[in-house]
Design a protein around this motif. Structure first.
Motif, PDB file in Angstrom:
ATOM      1  N   ASN A  65       0.822  -1.220   0.000  1.00 22.28           N
ATOM      2  CA  ASN A  65       0.000   0.000   0.000  1.00 22.28           C
ATOM      3  C   ASN A  65       0.853   1.266   0.000  1.00 22.28           C
ATOM      4  O   ASN A  65       0.520   2.246  -0.673  1.00 22.28           O
ATOM      5  CB  ASN A  65      -0.946   0.003   1.200  1.00 22.28           C
ATOM      6  N   LEU A  66       1.943   1.257   0.766  1.00 22.96           N
ATOM      7  CA  LEU A  66       2.826   2.427   0.787  1.00 22.96           C
ATOM      8  C   LEU A  66       3.504   2.621  -0.571  1.00 22.96           C
ATOM      9  O   LEU A  66       3.670   3.746  -1.042  1.00 22.96           O
ATOM     10  CB  LEU A  66       3.873   2.295   1.888  1.00 22.96           C
ATOM     11  N   ARG A  67       3.850   1.522  -1.217  1.00 21.56           N
ATOM     12  CA  ARG A  67       4.461   1.627  -2.537  1.00 21.56           C
ATOM     13  C   ARG A  67       3.443   2.075  -3.592  1.00 21.56           C
ATOM     14  O   ARG A  67       3.799   2.741  -4.563  1.00 21.56           O
ATOM     15  CB  ARG A  67       5.121   0.296  -2.922  1.00 21.56           C
ATOM     16  N   LEU A  68       2.172   1.720  -3.361  1.00 19.25           N
ATOM     17  CA  LEU A  68       1.126   2.216  -4.263  1.00 19.25           C
ATOM     18  C   LEU A  68       0.964   3.731  -4.149  1.00 19.25           C
ATOM     19  O   LEU A  68       0.679   4.418  -5.133  1.00 19.25           O
ATOM     20  CB  LEU A  68      -0.202   1.501  -3.979  1.00 19.25           C
ATOM     21  N   PHE A  69       1.149   4.247  -2.934  1.00 17.04           N
ATOM     22  CA  PHE A  69       1.140   5.706  -2.770  1.00 17.04           C
ATOM     23  C   PHE A  69       2.304   6.322  -3.560  1.00 17.04           C
ATOM     24  O   PHE A  69       2.173   7.404  -4.128  1.00 17.04           O
ATOM     25  CB  PHE A  69       1.242   6.088  -1.294  1.00 17.04           C
ATOM     26  N   LYS A  70       3.416   5.627  -3.582  1.00 17.66           N
ATOM     27  CA  LYS A  70       4.569   6.110  -4.342  1.00 17.66           C
ATOM     28  C   LYS A  70       4.228   6.154  -5.834  1.00 17.66           C
ATOM     29  O   LYS A  70       4.609   7.098  -6.550  1.00 17.66           O
ATOM     30  CB  LYS A  70       5.780   5.200  -4.094  1.00 17.66           C
ATOM     31  N   VAL A  71       3.510   5.139  -6.293  1.00 15.03           N
ATOM     32  CA  VAL A  71       3.038   5.117  -7.683  1.00 15.03           C
ATOM     33  C   VAL A  71       2.155   6.336  -7.955  1.00 15.03           C
ATOM     34  O   VAL A  71       2.294   7.016  -8.984  1.00 15.03           O
ATOM     35  CB  VAL A  71       2.249   3.820  -7.978  1.00 15.03           C
ATOM     36  N   GLU A  72       1.259   6.603  -7.009  1.00 17.17           N
ATOM     37  CA  GLU A  72       0.337   7.729  -7.156  1.00 17.17           C
ATOM     38  C   GLU A  72       1.094   9.047  -7.313  1.00 17.17           C
ATOM     39  O   GLU A  72       0.731   9.899  -8.121  1.00 17.17           O
ATOM     40  CB  GLU A  72      -0.600   7.787  -5.938  1.00 17.17           C
ATOM     41  N   ILE A  73       2.152   9.200  -6.541  1.00  8.59           N
ATOM     42  CA  ILE A  73       2.982  10.409  -6.639  1.00  8.59           C
ATOM     43  C   ILE A  73       3.681  10.456  -7.998  1.00  8.59           C
ATOM     44  O   ILE A  73       3.739  11.509  -8.651  1.00  8.59           O
ATOM     45  CB  ILE A  73       4.024  10.467  -5.500  1.00  8.59           C
ATOM     46  N   TYR A  74       4.201   9.322  -8.441  1.00 12.84           N
ATOM     47  CA  TYR A  74       4.844   9.269  -9.762  1.00 12.84           C
ATOM     48  C   TYR A  74       3.876   9.726 -10.852  1.00 12.84           C
ATOM     49  O   TYR A  74       4.229  10.514 -11.735  1.00 12.84           O
ATOM     50  CB  TYR A  74       5.308   7.842 -10.075  1.00 12.84           C
ATOM     51  N   VAL A  75       2.651   9.209 -10.779  1.00 12.06           N
ATOM     52  CA  VAL A  75       1.647   9.561 -11.790  1.00 12.06           C
ATOM     53  C   VAL A  75       1.327  11.051 -11.717  1.00 12.06           C
ATOM     54  O   VAL A  75       1.237  11.740 -12.735  1.00 12.06           O
ATOM     55  CB  VAL A  75       0.358   8.724 -11.613  1.00 12.06           C
ATOM     56  N   PHE A  76       1.179  11.552 -10.504  1.00 16.12           N
ATOM     57  CA  PHE A  76       0.893  12.976 -10.296  1.00 16.12           C
ATOM     58  C   PHE A  76       1.993  13.846 -10.907  1.00 16.12           C
ATOM     59  O   PHE A  76       1.719  14.893 -11.497  1.00 16.12           O
ATOM     60  CB  PHE A  76       0.755  13.272  -8.802  1.00 16.12           C
ATOM     61  N   GLU A  77       3.243  13.393 -10.775  1.00 11.35           N
ATOM     62  CA  GLU A  77       4.385  14.155 -11.297  1.00 11.35           C
ATOM     63  C   GLU A  77       4.693  13.813 -12.753  1.00 11.35           C
ATOM     64  O   GLU A  77       5.685  14.262 -13.314  1.00 11.35           O
ATOM     65  CB  GLU A  77       5.612  13.890 -10.425  1.00 11.35           C
ATOM     66  N   ASP A  78       3.820  13.006 -13.366  1.00  9.39           N
ATOM     67  CA  ASP A  78       3.952  12.623 -14.769  1.00  9.39           C
ATOM     68  C   ASP A  78       5.198  11.772 -15.033  1.00  9.39           C
ATOM     69  O   ASP A  78       5.725  11.745 -16.145  1.00  9.39           O
ATOM     70  CB  ASP A  78       3.968  13.869 -15.673  1.00  9.39           C
ATOM     71  N   LYS A  79       5.649  11.064 -14.004  1.00 10.77           N
ATOM     72  CA  LYS A  79       6.770  10.125 -14.169  1.00 10.77           C
ATOM     73  C   LYS A  79       6.183   8.744 -14.443  1.00 10.77           C
ATOM     74  O   LYS A  79       6.200   7.840 -13.614  1.00 10.77           O
ATOM     75  CB  LYS A  79       7.636  10.107 -12.907  1.00 10.77           C
ATOM     76  N   LEU A  80       5.626   8.602 -15.650  1.00  9.46           N
ATOM     77  CA  LEU A  80       4.818   7.419 -15.956  1.00  9.46           C
ATOM     78  C   LEU A  80       5.645   6.149 -16.108  1.00  9.46           C
ATOM     79  O   LEU A  80       5.193   5.061 -15.748  1.00  9.46           O
ATOM     80  CB  LEU A  80       3.982   7.675 -17.211  1.00  9.46           C
ATOM     81  N   SER A  81       6.859   6.264 -16.641  1.00 11.54           N
ATOM     82  CA  SER A  81       7.666   5.051 -16.813  1.00 11.54           C
ATOM     83  C   SER A  81       8.085   4.480 -15.457  1.00 11.54           C
ATOM     84  O   SER A  81       8.067   3.259 -15.248  1.00 11.54           O
ATOM     85  CB  SER A  81       8.901   5.344 -17.672  1.00 11.54           C
ATOM     86  N   GLU A  82       8.449   5.381 -14.489  1.00 12.36           N
ATOM     87  CA  GLU A  82       8.793   4.928 -13.132  1.00 12.36           C
ATOM     88  C   GLU A  82       7.587   4.266 -12.470  1.00 12.36           C
ATOM     89  O   GLU A  82       7.707   3.226 -11.813  1.00 12.36           O
ATOM     90  CB  GLU A  82       9.273   6.096 -12.271  1.00 12.36           C
ATOM     91  N   ALA A  83       6.423   4.876 -12.661  1.00 14.80           N
ATOM     92  CA  ALA A  83       5.195   4.321 -12.086  1.00 14.80           C
ATOM     93  C   ALA A  83       4.911   2.939 -12.666  1.00 14.80           C
ATOM     94  O   ALA A  83       4.552   1.999 -11.941  1.00 14.80           O
ATOM     95  CB  ALA A  83       4.019   5.261 -12.358  1.00 14.80           C
ATOM     96  N   ASP A  84       5.086   2.819 -13.978  1.00 12.95           N
ATOM     97  CA  ASP A  84       4.847   1.554 -14.673  1.00 12.95           C
ATOM     98  C   ASP A  84       5.754   0.436 -14.142  1.00 12.95           C
ATOM     99  O   ASP A  84       5.294  -0.686 -13.879  1.00 12.95           O
ATOM    100  CB  ASP A  84       5.106   1.749 -16.173  1.00 12.95           C
TER     101      ASP A  84
END
Length: 463
Positions: A65-84
């Protein structure tokens, strides 16, 4: 659990913020970190959310769940490849976590791959019991694809699962309206209201459908039921006022608009409508008072300034009308009707150069009505600019190729410019299209009308 400012359960949040100030690291369980992060994200405090995620993962490195929040931040910052990449890692660990699919769909959506987003969200549906949010997300993806029937289907599923999901209800009606399915929307709302007779939102939406179809009596009844369901529903009173105006029941409309002023902060819309109703009732002083209140409440509401402009224009007070039309144009300089009104007011004040400028701006904004071309051209003639007038009428002919009024004006102008062949050509064209407008030559070009060639051409036609 979400924290609030006066929440007795916000001890972890207080403890966390105290820790940030002292740099003294304290322990929190993973759920406490999740609540803290969720709170900061809702508050738009992204920097603090990122700090909480980092500290949380330092203490709980395996927390999905904490790592999913990290994904959410990546998406918010438009860092889509890192999120992927992070999502792929999490999917390998827990392929049954629906939040992984939701975030994956979010990334596809950000990349405008809405079909793929829908496919992933449908996979998530099979993994969760909390289906309402997923139905809503799928509906939104279909909206992005302009697939309104499909979107409507999924928003209807939302409402079937949660009868109080008014967001879904609004989206359903939006789809009906976009598809021009007002009758179908009425049928749907009536079925919904049979099961939920005190749903003020549904009654309000039903009234709007009847209003669109100009069935004002049924619209009025719908708004009555909306108010019975919730007598503080400002939107229902406003819409009811609009219906009463259409029925020319201006005093009743004023009463409804006035109720909204007591229920909530005064809105410029209500004040403007009250002013308009008073004007129709010939309560001129009251009308002006409410128009003044409108622009005081919202100085950037161009419609308020236009109402005052038209008020003074009708009264023949063109100086005041000019002052207020300038205020409206300063707010919305791309509005064709404002520039046309500006031109007309200046023309009445005999400010011909400004009037011509107004008509020119109207044309530049794409208003190609014949009267606009004629008005501008006639002003150019009056201002002694025959070449500019010729250019104006030539352009107008592209839109109105067989218009006698344009042909006679061009004939007069070319005779004035001593271009006899062109003048003769346009004069004969004008006579061919409509002889009745030949008076234009005498009216706008009195000297030209006395020329022998012009008289002879006109005589030939009358033989």
């Amino acid at each position: 659990m979400e924290f609030g400012h006066n929440d007795n359960n916000n001890l972890p949040l207080t403890k966390f913020e105290s820790m940030l100030k002292t740099n003294h690291v304290l322990f929190f369980d993973s759920e406490e970190f999740e609540n803290i992060i969720h709170y900061y994200l809702n508050q738009g405090k992204i920097a603090l959310a990122k700090k909480a995620i980092k500290l949380g993962l330092d203490q709980h490195p395996t927390s999905i769940n904490l790592r999913l929040f990290k994904v959410e931040i990546y998406v918010f910052e438009d860092k889509l490849s890192e999120a992927d990449k992070l999502l792929d890692t999490l999917h390998n660990i827990d392929s049954s976590n629906e939040e992984i699919y939701i975030q994956k769909a979010n990334i596809f959506s950000k990349k405008d791959n809405h079909e793929q987003a829908i496919e992933v969200l449908k996979q998530a549906l099979e993994l969760t019991t909390d289906i309402v949010d997923l139905y809503s997300l799928i509906g939104m993806e279909y909206l992005f694809l302009d697939k309104y029937e499909d979107a409507k289907t999924y928003f209807m599923k939302c409402l079937e699962s949660d009868i109080n999901d008014y967001s879904a209800l609004y989206n359903i009606i939006y789809c009906f309206e976009f598809l021009n399915q007002n009758e179908e929307a009425i049928s749907y709302l009536n079925v919904f209201l049979d099961k939920n007779p005190y749903c003020e939102v549904a009654w309000h939406q039903l009234g709007k459908q009847y209003f669109t179809l100009k069935d004002y009596n049924k619209a009025l009844t719908s708004y009555d039921f909306a108010i019975i369901s919730d007598d503080t529903f400002v939107g229902a009173y406003l819409e009811r006022g609009k219906v009463l105006e259409q029925l020319k029941r201006y005093e009743d409309a004023i009463e409804n608009y006035t109720i909204t002023l007591t229920l909530d902060e005064p809105t410029s819309f209500a004040l403007l409508r009250i002013g308009s109703c008073h004007e129709k009732l010939d309560n001129q002083d009251l009308a002006l008072q409410y128009y003044d209140r409108t622009v005081h409440e919202d100085p950037l509401l161009d419609k308020g300034w236009i109402a005052i402009t038209k008020f003074y224009n009708k009264k023949g007070d063109y100086q005041k009308a000019l002052f207020f039309i300038n205020k409206a144009i300063n707010i919305d300089s791309e509005n064709v009707s404002y520039w046309k009104l500006y031109a007309q007011i200046n023309q009445r004040l005999k400010f011909y150069e400004e009037a011509e400028r107004g008509y020119k701006k109207t044309l530049e904004l794409g208003n190609y009505e014949l009267n606009t071309w004629l008005s501008r051209g006639d002003l150019l003639i009056k201002l002694g600019e025959p070449e500019a007038a010729v250019s104006n009428f030539d352009q107008a002919l592209e839109f109105y190729p067989e218009n006698a009024e344009l042909e006679y004006r061009l004939a007069g102008l070319f005779f004035t410019l001593k271009e006899t062949d062109k003048a003769t050509f346009h004069l004969k064209n004008g006579l061919k299209h409509n002889e009745d407008y030949a008076f234009i030559i005498e009216e706008l070009f009195p000297k030209v009308s006395q020329e022998l060639l012009v008289k002879n051409i006109l005589k030939e036609i009358n033989r």
